[in-house]
Scaffold this motif. Sequence first.
Motif, PDB file in Angstrom:
ATOM      1  N   ASP A 264       0.939  -1.108  -0.035  1.00 45.36           N
ATOM      2  CA  ASP A 264      -0.119   0.106   0.082  1.00 45.36           C
ATOM      3  C   ASP A 264       0.938   1.149   0.212  1.00 45.36           C
ATOM      4  O   ASP A 264       1.618   1.482   1.002  1.00 45.36           O
ATOM      5  CB  ASP A 264      -0.792   0.212   1.190  1.00 45.36           C
ATOM      6  CG  ASP A 264      -2.045   1.289   1.119  1.00 45.36           C
ATOM      7  OD1 ASP A 264      -1.559   2.180   0.557  1.00 45.36           O
ATOM      8  OD2 ASP A 264      -3.090   0.807   1.736  1.00 45.36           O
ATOM      9  N   GLY A 265       0.921   2.035  -1.136  1.00 46.97           N
ATOM     10  CA  GLY A 265       1.690   3.093  -1.298  1.00 46.97           C
ATOM     11  C   GLY A 265       1.352   4.273  -0.067  1.00 46.97           C
ATOM     12  O   GLY A 265       2.211   5.066   0.167  1.00 46.97           O
ATOM     13  N   SER A 266       0.149   4.592   0.297  1.00 43.27           N
ATOM     14  CA  SER A 266      -0.201   5.226   1.252  1.00 43.27           C
ATOM     15  C   SER A 266       0.355   5.143   2.666  1.00 43.27           C
ATOM     16  O   SER A 266       0.907   5.991   3.306  1.00 43.27           O
ATOM     17  CB  SER A 266      -1.696   5.486   1.582  1.00 43.27           C
ATOM     18  OG  SER A 266      -2.414   4.415   1.755  1.00 43.27           O
ATOM     19  N   LYS A 267       0.401   3.803   2.966  1.00 46.31           N
ATOM     20  CA  LYS A 267       1.193   3.567   4.108  1.00 46.31           C
ATOM     21  C   LYS A 267       2.612   3.548   4.008  1.00 46.31           C
ATOM     22  O   LYS A 267       3.165   4.069   5.162  1.00 46.31           O
ATOM     23  CB  LYS A 267       0.657   1.796   4.475  1.00 46.31           C
ATOM     24  CG  LYS A 267      -0.718   1.468   4.883  1.00 46.31           C
ATOM     25  CD  LYS A 267      -0.965   0.253   5.279  1.00 46.31           C
ATOM     26  CE  LYS A 267      -2.370  -0.113   5.759  1.00 46.31           C
ATOM     27  NZ  LYS A 267      -3.362   0.388   4.968  1.00 46.31           N
ATOM     28  N   MET A 268       3.049   3.309   2.937  1.00 48.32           N
ATOM     29  CA  MET A 268       4.704   3.525   2.747  1.00 48.32           C
ATOM     30  C   MET A 268       4.687   5.109   2.873  1.00 48.32           C
ATOM     31  O   MET A 268       5.661   5.552   3.786  1.00 48.32           O
ATOM     32  CB  MET A 268       5.175   3.269   1.316  1.00 48.32           C
ATOM     33  CG  MET A 268       5.102   1.767   0.951  1.00 48.32           C
ATOM     34  SD  MET A 268       5.574   1.450  -0.609  1.00 48.32           S
ATOM     35  CE  MET A 268       4.664  -0.076  -0.750  1.00 48.32           C
ATOM     36  N   HIS A 336       2.530  -4.056  -8.639  1.00 44.61           N
ATOM     37  CA  HIS A 336       2.557  -5.420  -8.366  1.00 44.61           C
ATOM     38  C   HIS A 336       3.913  -5.580  -7.565  1.00 44.61           C
ATOM     39  O   HIS A 336       4.418  -6.730  -7.736  1.00 44.61           O
ATOM     40  CB  HIS A 336       2.463  -6.053  -9.629  1.00 44.61           C
ATOM     41  CG  HIS A 336       1.363  -5.697 -10.550  1.00 44.61           C
ATOM     42  ND1 HIS A 336       0.069  -5.775  -9.907  1.00 44.61           N
ATOM     43  CD2 HIS A 336       1.295  -5.381 -11.982  1.00 44.61           C
ATOM     44  CE1 HIS A 336      -0.606  -5.274 -11.124  1.00 44.61           C
ATOM     45  NE2 HIS A 336      -0.006  -5.183 -12.149  1.00 44.61           N
ATOM     46  N   ARG A 337       4.321  -4.876  -6.795  1.00 40.14           N
ATOM     47  CA  ARG A 337       5.661  -5.046  -6.153  1.00 40.14           C
ATOM     48  C   ARG A 337       5.342  -4.700  -4.546  1.00 40.14           C
ATOM     49  O   ARG A 337       4.767  -4.150  -4.203  1.00 40.14           O
ATOM     50  CB  ARG A 337       6.867  -4.335  -6.382  1.00 40.14           C
ATOM     51  CG  ARG A 337       6.993  -4.247  -7.828  1.00 40.14           C
ATOM     52  CD  ARG A 337       8.161  -3.448  -8.366  1.00 40.14           C
ATOM     53  NE  ARG A 337       9.395  -4.086  -8.066  1.00 40.14           N
ATOM     54  CZ  ARG A 337      10.772  -3.758  -8.434  1.00 40.14           C
ATOM     55  NH1 ARG A 337      10.984  -2.730  -8.993  1.00 40.14           N
ATOM     56  NH2 ARG A 337      11.711  -4.522  -8.271  1.00 40.14           N
ATOM     57  N   LYS A 338       5.893  -5.826  -3.906  1.00 36.82           N
ATOM     58  CA  LYS A 338       6.020  -5.585  -2.432  1.00 36.82           C
ATOM     59  C   LYS A 338       7.112  -5.276  -1.697  1.00 36.82           C
ATOM     60  O   LYS A 338       8.149  -5.428  -2.341  1.00 36.82           O
ATOM     61  CB  LYS A 338       5.506  -6.854  -1.598  1.00 36.82           C
ATOM     62  CG  LYS A 338       4.015  -7.506  -2.083  1.00 36.82           C
ATOM     63  CD  LYS A 338       3.489  -8.682  -1.221  1.00 36.82           C
ATOM     64  CE  LYS A 338       2.222  -9.097  -1.700  1.00 36.82           C
ATOM     65  NZ  LYS A 338       1.762 -10.437  -0.978  1.00 36.82           N
TER      66      LYS A 338
END
Length: 370
Positions: A264-268, A336-338
């Motif tokens: 999740d980009g927002s959590k990053m 599509h990357r973690k």
Amino acid sequence: MTQDEFAPHRIIMHVDMDAFYASVEQRDHPELRGKPVVVGGSPVDRGVVAAASYEAREYGIRSAMPMSLALRLCPHAIRRPPNFQAYQDASRIIHFHFRNITPLVEPVSLDEAYLDMSDHVMDFAHAAAVGRGLKRDIRISTQLNASVGIGPNKFLAKIASDYDKPDGFFIVHPEEVQDFLTPLPVRRIPGVGEKTERILTQLTIHTIQQLRECPLSNLQQVFGNKHGLSLYNLARGVDPSPVVADQRRKSLSQEHTFSHDLADGSKMNEFLSVLSAQVAEELEKMDLKGRTIGIKVRFDNFQIATRSFTIDHPTRDPKEITKIAKLLLERIDLTHRKVRLLGVRVAGFETDADDCADNAAENDLQLRLW
């Protein structure tokens, strides 16, 4: 392994405060003592946990966890917004005690550091007395507990400090290294997270002894030359990395490895804010400002991407560092990357003209090694 393999003979101490942010909150607010406390942003604003008290950890709450999930795990947990001024004030006192022991202090964060005592104590027995005295002095002056580990290198000292937490004290003598490491799970090795542990499990490697028995060629085939060699050496208790004191630093960074890979980009972005604030506090403590802001992203397949940008003025403003860090994250393809690890770095200190010149070339924002 003989003691000669650790030559030149070193005595390294690793100090790590126990649940630092949460412990400061419990100290300053006595009504919170003995209760589950989480420090971090509001769940409404998609905040993340920056720290959790040991009472909160009993419910499975961990740092970098979404605050909304933490409060679901423990509905009666008490959330406190970060108070970096209080954390910095406590850190100044703690680091003052460090420098009363040795000038060779390598800060890792506000509440963690390595101390090279090799030239300041006679032997490990003397180091033990110094370590216990340090714990006592920190407790008296801050009302906070520190866990202390002592060993013949940084790797072993760090494992030792974590061995008996909280309020721990443990020594790994050179002649005890193999016996100490043999039964430990591979997860105890710093840097071995969920992904690495899963791969090692597939190789039927669960303990450090089993890792030690694995040929170097096999480890390098699976993890690559550098990471494979690192695992091979650490399984044998070998770590020649020096303690780097403040005055030799050319950059300052904060990193966090997530217990579960993040997509999740927002959590990053939320956690980039936390890391940026921590870096800013460290810069202020050391009276430093930097022109180059960078981020580091390690994916679940161990690939690393970094981006950096050099601005036209030195800064330690957490809002400015955060803004640039978030912009840099946008330059990395996260489709599509973690993500397994995030880091924020500031370099190009205004007192180091050569470093500033070197970092000026980084504006192209090309993928490179950190």
